[in-house]
Design an enzyme around this catalytic site. Sequence first.
Site, PDB file in Angstrom:
ATOM      1  N   THR A  18       0.830  -1.204   0.000  1.00 47.67           N
ATOM      2  CA  THR A  18       0.000   0.000   0.000  1.00 47.67           C
ATOM      3  C   THR A  18       0.862   1.249   0.000  1.00 47.67           C
ATOM      4  OG1 THR A  18      -1.538   1.294   1.359  1.00 47.67           O
ATOM      5  CG2 THR A  18      -0.092  -0.200   2.524  1.00 47.67           C
ATOM      6  N   TYR A  52      -2.059   0.227  10.176  1.00 43.33           N
ATOM      7  CA  TYR A  52      -2.153  -0.512   8.918  1.00 43.33           C
ATOM      8  C   TYR A  52      -0.887  -0.327   8.076  1.00 43.33           C
ATOM      9  CZ  TYR A  52      -3.568  -1.356   4.060  1.00 43.33           C
ATOM     10  OH  TYR A  52      -3.621  -1.780   2.764  1.00 43.33           O
TER      11      TYR A  52
END
Length: 328
Positions: free
Chosen positions: A117, A141
């Site tokens: 990501t 995250y």
Amino acid sequence: MNTVLVLGGAGYVGSHVCKALAARGDTPVVFDNLSSGHAHAVKWGPLVRGDIRSSSDLDCAFAKYRPDGVMHFAANIEVGEGEKEPLRFWENNVGGVITLLGAMARAGVKPLVFSSTCAVYGEPNLVPITETETCKPVSVYGRTKRAVEILLTDLARIGEIRYAALRYFNAAGASPNGEIGEEHDPETHLIPNALKAAASVGGKMKLFGTDYDTRDGTCIRDYVHVMDLADAHLAALDKLMAGEREIIANLGTGHGASVLEVLQAVERVTGLKTPYDVRPRRDGDAAVLTADLEHARRVLDFKPKMSDIDSIIVDAWRFHKKTWGISR
């Protein structure tokens, strides 16, 4: 023809990658505990119900299907949940990968395509963002994804694995024929929530911040069609199967759309207004996040074909109309 074990293949990006694998003659074997994925999205190969944190579940899947390579999408992704439950995120997103790597080693399988990501960058110094940007993730995250990248680098250095870490920007859209699409619960992504508001499925959309230093005051993000992402995964797998040891690449379009521009595109595509309430900025939201694609073009021949914002919304709208039972 390859057999590919797809961890989290019943989820959003994973199911679209399975579709692309099958279209070219590969066999995707989905391994998923269905905690957030959907069994109805598994259409192109077998479904193995198992948990990435279970060595026995993984060993059974490797022994039965003898995959040539692995793709990993089995992560907790909702940023707000990560801030509330960091231990759960670290246990699954990092602990699960450690368990997976042990099973790969026992099975003698080395190629791994890892779903990463742009959150690994945190607040970038420069945009568009290149792969040389310092990684300073600001969310749980993002930190879990970055931790896995570091682990994979260490293992690739000594020849234990060959890996690609693909750093997505904003995955969006759906299969053009409407058979699979985005089905998160809760749904936190802009485009499906804008379509929900336009279709009167739920209430008004929340628009967080109109005072950013951007062309219209709202955040700008780089939206990339999920089928373009799928093509990049197949290209990365092919490189690893051919012996490439390490690939790290941004996946986006190189340009961005603001929140208000997305809402305007929703209106163009649907013919419906999107009602919204303006809310204060959220902590950690950067004004602009877009990808530099030079490296992805060079190493993966990555050239997004379906990622203009209107095309993304056309495909998303087709899927969601079917899902919500909308005939117009």
